[in-house]
Design a protein around this motif. Structure first.
Motif, mmCIF file in Angstrom:
data_model
loop_
_atom_site.group_PDB
_atom_site.id
_atom_site.type_symbol
_atom_site.label_atom_id
_atom_site.label_comp_id
_atom_site.label_asym_id
_atom_site.label_seq_id
_atom_site.Cartn_x
_atom_site.Cartn_y
_atom_site.Cartn_z
ATOM 1 N N ASP A 194 0.846 -1.196 0.000
ATOM 2 C CA ASP A 194 0.000 0.000 0.000
ATOM 3 C C ASP A 194 0.886 1.252 0.000
ATOM 4 N N ASP A 200 -2.392 5.063 1.902
ATOM 5 C CA ASP A 200 -3.727 5.675 1.852
ATOM 6 C C ASP A 200 -4.854 4.638 1.810
ATOM 7 N N SER A 232 -5.528 2.572 -0.477
ATOM 8 C CA SER A 232 -6.100 2.353 -1.815
ATOM 9 C C SER A 232 -5.924 0.909 -2.293
ATOM 10 N N LEU A 245 -9.104 -0.244 -1.067
ATOM 11 C CA LEU A 245 -10.288 0.591 -1.337
ATOM 12 C C LEU A 245 -10.536 0.804 -2.827
ATOM 13 N N SER A 246 -9.468 0.797 -3.638
ATOM 14 C CA SER A 246 -9.685 0.943 -5.076
ATOM 15 C C SER A 246 -10.153 -0.408 -5.607
ATOM 16 N N GLU A 284 -6.420 -2.153 -7.767
ATOM 17 C CA GLU A 284 -5.046 -2.468 -7.340
ATOM 18 C C GLU A 284 -4.863 -3.942 -7.000
ATOM 19 N N ASP A 330 -7.834 8.226 4.081
ATOM 20 C CA ASP A 330 -8.101 7.148 3.119
ATOM 21 C C ASP A 330 -8.297 7.700 1.713
ATOM 22 N N SER A 331 -7.970 6.865 0.729
ATOM 23 C CA SER A 331 -8.281 7.211 -0.650
ATOM 24 C C SER A 331 -8.640 5.955 -1.430
ATOM 25 N N SER A 332 -9.658 6.072 -2.282
ATOM 26 C CA SER A 332 -10.000 4.918 -3.119
ATOM 27 C C SER A 332 -9.461 5.113 -4.535
ATOM 28 N N LYS A 333 -8.687 6.196 -4.707
ATOM 29 C CA LYS A 333 -8.092 6.447 -6.028
ATOM 30 C C LYS A 333 -6.953 5.456 -6.272
ATOM 31 N N GLU A 334 -6.967 4.841 -7.428
ATOM 32 C CA GLU A 334 -5.947 3.852 -7.761
ATOM 33 C C GLU A 334 -4.545 4.475 -7.684
ATOM 34 N N ALA A 335 -3.617 3.812 -7.003
ATOM 35 C CA ALA A 335 -2.258 4.339 -6.847
ATOM 36 C C ALA A 335 -1.515 4.264 -8.177
#
Ligand code: HEM
Ligand SMILES: *[C@@H]1O[C@H](CO)[C@@H](O)[C@H](O)[C@H]1NC(C)=O
Ligand SMILES: *[C@@H]1O[C@H](CO)[C@@H](O)[C@H](O)[C@H]1NC(C)=O
Ligand SMILES: *[C@@H]1O[C@H](CO)[C@@H](O)[C@H](O)[C@H]1NC(C)=O
Length: 410
Positions: free
Chosen positions: A166, A185, A187, A190-191, A194, A250-255
Motif C-alpha cells: 500500500d 492511503d 487504496s 479501497l480501489s 489495485e 483514506d483514498s480509493s483512487k488507484e495508486a
C-alpha cells in the motif's frame, strides 16, 4: 458472535496480553527499556524547552528550538535522512516533531510504552479516546497473527507485505510531477483495481480480513493496514515493537503503477526505486529483512510455500546469513534473485553483513523500526495531526527456541 460477547472476550484477551511475560525476556528488553528511558528524558527536555519558549519567546536565556531536527546516524556514510510530507519544517505539533525526529533517526522508532486500560468498546468514552478502538483491534490481531507454535502465521506475513504494497506506491519524482498521491492511503483495499495487479497476488486473504476489521471497528483503511503491518511484526518472535501512529486519510483512487519492485530487477534499478521513495540502501537492507518471515507462492508456483530462510515465522537474522550463501543452505529455502542482488551490492553489503553478525538482531530491529516508520508515512500529508497509540501493542517476544539455528536439509 454478538458484539457484547466480542467485547468481553477481546478485553479478556488484552488483559492476558498485557500481563504475559516471556521466559528469558531480560536481555533485549532491558536494552530497549534503557533506550526508552533515555528517549523519554530527551522528549521531556524538548517539551520543557518548547514550554519555556512559548512562555517567554523573547527570553535570550531560552535556547532556540531547532527548525528541523538534525539527521542522526544513517549508517550509510553518505545520504542523510530527509523529511517528508507536512514535516518538511520539522513539524508544528508535538506529535509532528516526534515523527520528524524518528524519520531523522534522532529518536527511537521502538518503544515499550504500555499500561493502557481502554474504556469499553462502543461507549462514548471509547469514541472520545483515539487509541481506545485500537486496543480492541490489537486483541483481534493478536489472535489472528500467531500460530499455535508461537510463530507468526500467514496472515501476519501477508499483513507485513500489504503494508509495504500500500505505502510503496509513492515517489518523490511523481510528487514533483504533481502526482502526490498513492502511498499509505488504503487504496490497495479501497480501489477496485489495485488488488488485480500481478504484484499484489497473495494479498487477497489479508485484504478480506482488513475489510471485516474495518467494518467491525469503523476505523480508516490506511491506518488499519499500517497498524496491521506493525502489529504483525511484533507478533513474530524476536520482532521489534515499532511505534504506531494513526490519523491517515483514506483514498480509493488507484495508486500510480510501476512503483513496486520486481523479483528479477537489478540492484541498480531496485536501489533507485527505493531512493525515489526517500529510502536509502541501508534502510532498504533493513526492510528486506522482512523476508525472514516470508514464503513465496508465485515466483515459482511449483514450490508454493517455500520460505526465504530456514526459520519462517521467526524474526531472526538467519535470512541475512542464508541470502549471503556463505554457510550451508537447507534445500527448502528459496532465495529471491532481488535479495541476492542487494546483498552483494557495495552500497548494501557491509550493512547486510552487520545484520547477520554478532549484535545483528538489535541493530536490525532498531533500523527496521526507523525504516518502516518512514515507509508507513509515504504520501501522508497530515502527520502533524496524527496520534501515537503504541501503548496498545502487545509486548515483544525476545527469545524463541530454534531462532537463528540452521535447519537440517533433510
Ligand atoms: C527489493 C524489494 C522487494 C522485492 C523484489 C520483494 C519481492 C517479494 C516476492 C517476489 C515475494 C513472494 C510473493 C509470492 O510469490 O507469494 C515477497 C514476499 C514477501 N515480501 Fe517482499 N519484496 C521486496 C521488499 C519487501 C519489503 C520492503 C517488505 C516489507 C517491509 C516485504 C515483505 C514481504 C513479505 C512479508 C512477504 C511474504 C508474504 C507471504 O508469505 O505471503 N518485501 N516479496
Ligand atoms: C524471473 O526470472 C525467472 C528465471 O529466469 C523466471 O522463471 C520468472 O518468470 C521471472 N519472474 C518474473 C516476475 O519476471
Ligand atoms: C551468520 O553469519 C555471521 C557472520 O556474518 C556469524 O557470526 C553467525 O554465526 C552466522 N549465524 C549462523 C546461524 O550461521
Ligand atoms: C488537523 O485536524 C484539525 C482538527 O481535526 C482539522 O481542522 C485540520 O484540517 C487537520 N489538518 C490536516 C492537515 O489534516
Amino acid at each position: 458472535m454478538k458484539l457484547s460477547g466480542l467485547v468481553l472476550s477481546l478485553s479478556l484477551m488484552s488483559l492476558l496480553e498485557s500481563t504475559a511475560a516471556y521466559p528469558g525476556m531480560k536481555n533485549t528488553i532491558q536494552e530497549i527499556q534503557r533506550r526508552d528511558v533515555e528517549l523519554r528524558e530527551r522528549r521531556f527536555l524538548a517539551r520543557e524547552q518548547e514550554k519555556r519558549q512559548a512562555e517567554a519567546p523573547d527570553d535570550p536565556e531560552a535556547p532556540e528550538a531547532p527548525e528541523a531536527p538534525e539527521g542522526g546516524d544513517n549508517d550509510d556514510g553518505s545520504t542523510a535522512p530527509v523529511l517528508i510530507g507536512d514535516l518538511m519544517d520539522g513539524g508544528t505539533t508535538p506529535v509532528g516533531k516526534t515523527i520528524a525526529r524518528i524519520l531523522m533517526k534522532t529518536e527511537q522508532g521502538q518503544s515499550l510504552e504500555a499500561g493502557y486500560k481502554p474504556p469499553l468498546l462502543g461507549t462514548q468514552a471509547c469514541k472520545k479516546d483515539t487509541c481506545c478502538v485500537w486496543q480492541y483491534i490489537s486483541a483481534a490481531m493478536t489472535l489472528a497473527f500467531r500460530g499455535p507454535s508461537g510463530r507468526c502465521n500467514k496472515y501476519a506475513r501477508q499483513a507485513i507485505r500489504l503494508g509495504f504494497h500500500d505505502a510503496g506506491t509513492w515517489s518523490v519524482p511523481n510528487k514533483n510531477a504533481g502526482k502526490d498521491f498513492g502511498g499509505a492511503d488504503g487504496s490497495i483495499a479501497l480501489s477496485k483495481t489495485e488488488i488485480n495487479r500481478a504484484e499484489n497476488n497473495g494479498l487477497q486473504d489479508i485484504i478480506g480480513k482488513a475489510r471485516v476489521w474495518q467494518k467491525t471497528f469503523g476505523v480508516g483503511m490506511a491506518d488499519l493496514i499500517q497498524f496491521a503491518a506493525i502489529h504483525a511484526v511484533v507478533s513474530c518472535p524476536l520482532g521489534p515493537r515499532i511505534r504506531v501512529f494513526v490519523g491517515r486519510k483514506d483514498s480509493s483512487k488507484e495508486a500510480p503503477d510501476g512503483l513496486l519492485p520486481g523479483v528479477n530487477d537489478s540492484a541498480d534499478k531496485l536501489i533507485q526505486l527505493f531512493e525515489d521513495k526517500t529510502i536509502p540502501p541501508h534502510d532498504l537492507t533493513a526492510l528486506l529483512g522482512a523476508h525472514t518471515t516470508s514464503e513465496q507462492f508465485f515466483v515459482d508456483p511449483k514450490r508454493k510455500g517455500a520460505p526465504q530462510d530456514g526459520t519462517p515465522g521467526v524474526w531472526d537474522t538467519l535470512f541475512y546469513n542464508q541470502t549471503l550463501g556463505t554457510g550451508p543452505l537447507p534445500k527448502q529455502v528459496f532465495r529471491f534473485p532481488s535479495d541476492i542482488a542487494i546483498a552483494n551490492d557495495p552500497r548494501a553489503r557491509s550493512e547486510w553483513e552487520s545484520f547477520s553478525g554478532p549484535g545483528g538482531q538489535s541493530h536490525w530491529n532498531e533500523d527496521y523500526a526507523w525504516a518502516y516508520t518512514r515507509l508507513s508515512m509515504l504520501g501522508v500529508n497530515n502527520m502533524n495531526n496524527m496520534t501515537e497509540c503504541t501503548k496498545v501493542l502487545p509486548m515483544p517476544q525476545t527469545t524463541f527456541k530454534g531462532a537463528g539455528e540452521l535447519l537440517k536439509s533433510e
